[in-house]
Enzyme design. Structure first.
Site, PDB file in Angstrom:
ATOM      1  N   PRO A 144       0.814  -1.213   0.000  1.00 16.59           N
ATOM      2  CA  PRO A 144       0.000   0.000   0.000  1.00 16.59           C
ATOM      3  C   PRO A 144       0.845   1.259   0.000  1.00 16.59           C
ATOM      4  CG  PRO A 144      -0.428  -1.401   1.908  1.00 16.59           C
ATOM      5  CD  PRO A 144       0.864  -1.801   1.330  1.00 16.59           C
ATOM      6  N   GLU A 145       0.522   2.139  -0.915  1.00 21.74           N
ATOM      7  CA  GLU A 145       1.159   3.447  -0.964  1.00 21.74           C
ATOM      8  C   GLU A 145       0.130   4.460  -0.470  1.00 21.74           C
ATOM      9  OE1 GLU A 145       3.021   4.140  -4.787  1.00 21.74           O
ATOM     10  OE2 GLU A 145       3.019   2.008  -5.216  1.00 21.74           O
ATOM     11  N   LYS A 171       2.777   6.634   4.810  1.00 20.11           N
ATOM     12  CA  LYS A 171       2.145   5.380   4.422  1.00 20.11           C
ATOM     13  C   LYS A 171       1.583   4.642   5.623  1.00 20.11           C
ATOM     14  CE  LYS A 171       5.228   4.753   0.473  1.00 20.11           C
ATOM     15  NZ  LYS A 171       6.387   4.007  -0.062  1.00 20.11           N
ATOM     16  N   ARG A 196      14.559  -1.977  -8.062  1.00 22.96           N
ATOM     17  CA  ARG A 196      13.106  -2.064  -8.226  1.00 22.96           C
ATOM     18  C   ARG A 196      12.702  -1.640  -9.635  1.00 22.96           C
ATOM     19  NH1 ARG A 196      10.185   0.417  -3.366  1.00 22.96           N
ATOM     20  NH2 ARG A 196       8.861  -1.368  -3.783  1.00 22.96           N
TER      21      ARG A 196
END
Length: 270
Positions: A2-3, A54, A260
DNA sequence: ACCCTCCTGTCA
DNA sequence: TGACAGGAGGGT
């Protein structure tokens, strides 16, 4: 996982559901999550639920009205589900790591990878992220340009830094740079005032729109009610490597930065 | 900027 | 079997 938009979604959903309820007890299933501070939560009443960076943050009233804060960081695979007493034991609770039992139900932390973290503190300073909230009023285009400063860092990596702006993660970093027509490898400090303004608009537009659609379920995000987010169908580049750009037709590229994946359109982003 | 680590699951 | 996964902190 989750961002900012996903966390905001959960916090907004939980606020009306759990505000005013008291913490009956805590069930720590995964010993990794245990900490001294958790004991303080018992009998405290939830005043507010909000998002900080976050994290989903609960402001509670302790004994003698002393405020207490509980922050839940879901990291990669965590979910925070509200399970009313009426329907316990649903399919999405396969990896329960902790339960915060309230008056009329429980907040269930479900997290296959066990990266999620619970933090309890007497002061909100301990849990407040260092970076500016990307949606707060203070983040003007000029302020953003100032933050970008003379940084030699590639834009994509700069956006992931939580000590500059707090809340942007891997999906939205790529989406924001596409919306701003900026190449992910551009040095952050090299932007003109005009480009910084474009980035500023993109940050706010993409995050706000994602919140409006309750976040992105790329593989397994679920909101507090166990439902998927609706922003996935608006993704322009993330996860679309090898597919044509929706705006110019050039094939979307995938590149690794800082270990990433970054997705971008070489045609639109320079 | 890179690599690894914390974990577990899924997919080619 | 190996690559990869939305996060973050550590060490080169």
């Amino acid at each position: 996982m989750p961002e900012l938009p996903e966390v905001e979604t959960i916090a907004r959903q939980l606020a009306p559901l759990v505000s005013g309820q008291q913490v009956r007890r805590l069930e720590i299933v995964d010993a990794k999550l245990a900490s001294n501070g958790l004991k303080l939560l018992s009998k405290c009443r939830i005043r507010q639920v909000m998002r900080l960076g976050k994290q989903i943050v609960f402001e509670l009233a302790g004994r003698k009205g002393r405020p207490l804060w509980l922050a839940v960081h879901l990291r990669m695979s965590g979910r925070l589900l509200w399970v009313p007493d009426a329907h316990r034991g649903s399919a999405e609770q396969r990896y329960v790591r902790a339960r915060i039992v309230l008056d009329r139900g429980a907040l269930v932390l479900d997290d296959p990878r066990r990266f999620a973290v619970l933090t309890v503190s007497r002061s909100s300073d301990d849990i407040a992220p260092a970076g500016l909230d990307p949606l707060c009023g203070e983040l003007t285009s000029r302020r953003l340009a100032g933050l970008l400063g003379g940084s030699p860092q590639p834009l994509k990596l700069w956006l992931l830094r939580q000590d500059r702006l707090s809340g942007i993660g891997n999906i939205y970093a790529s989406e924001i740079l596409f919306a701003a027509c900026l190449h992910p490898r551009r040095a952050a400090g090299s932007l003109s005032a005009d480009e910084a303004a474009r980035l500023h608009r993109a940050v706010r537009h993409v995050l706000r729109k994602a919140i409006a659609h309750c976040g992105t379920t790329f593989s397994d995000f679920l909101d507090a009610r166990g439902r998927e987010g609706g922003f996935g169908r608006f993704l322009k580049v993330y996860g679309r490597g090898g597919q044509p750009c929706l705006s110019c037709g050039t094939l979307i590229e995938r590149e690794v930065q800082g270990g990433r994946s970054t997705y971008f359109c070489p045609g639109c982003q320079r």
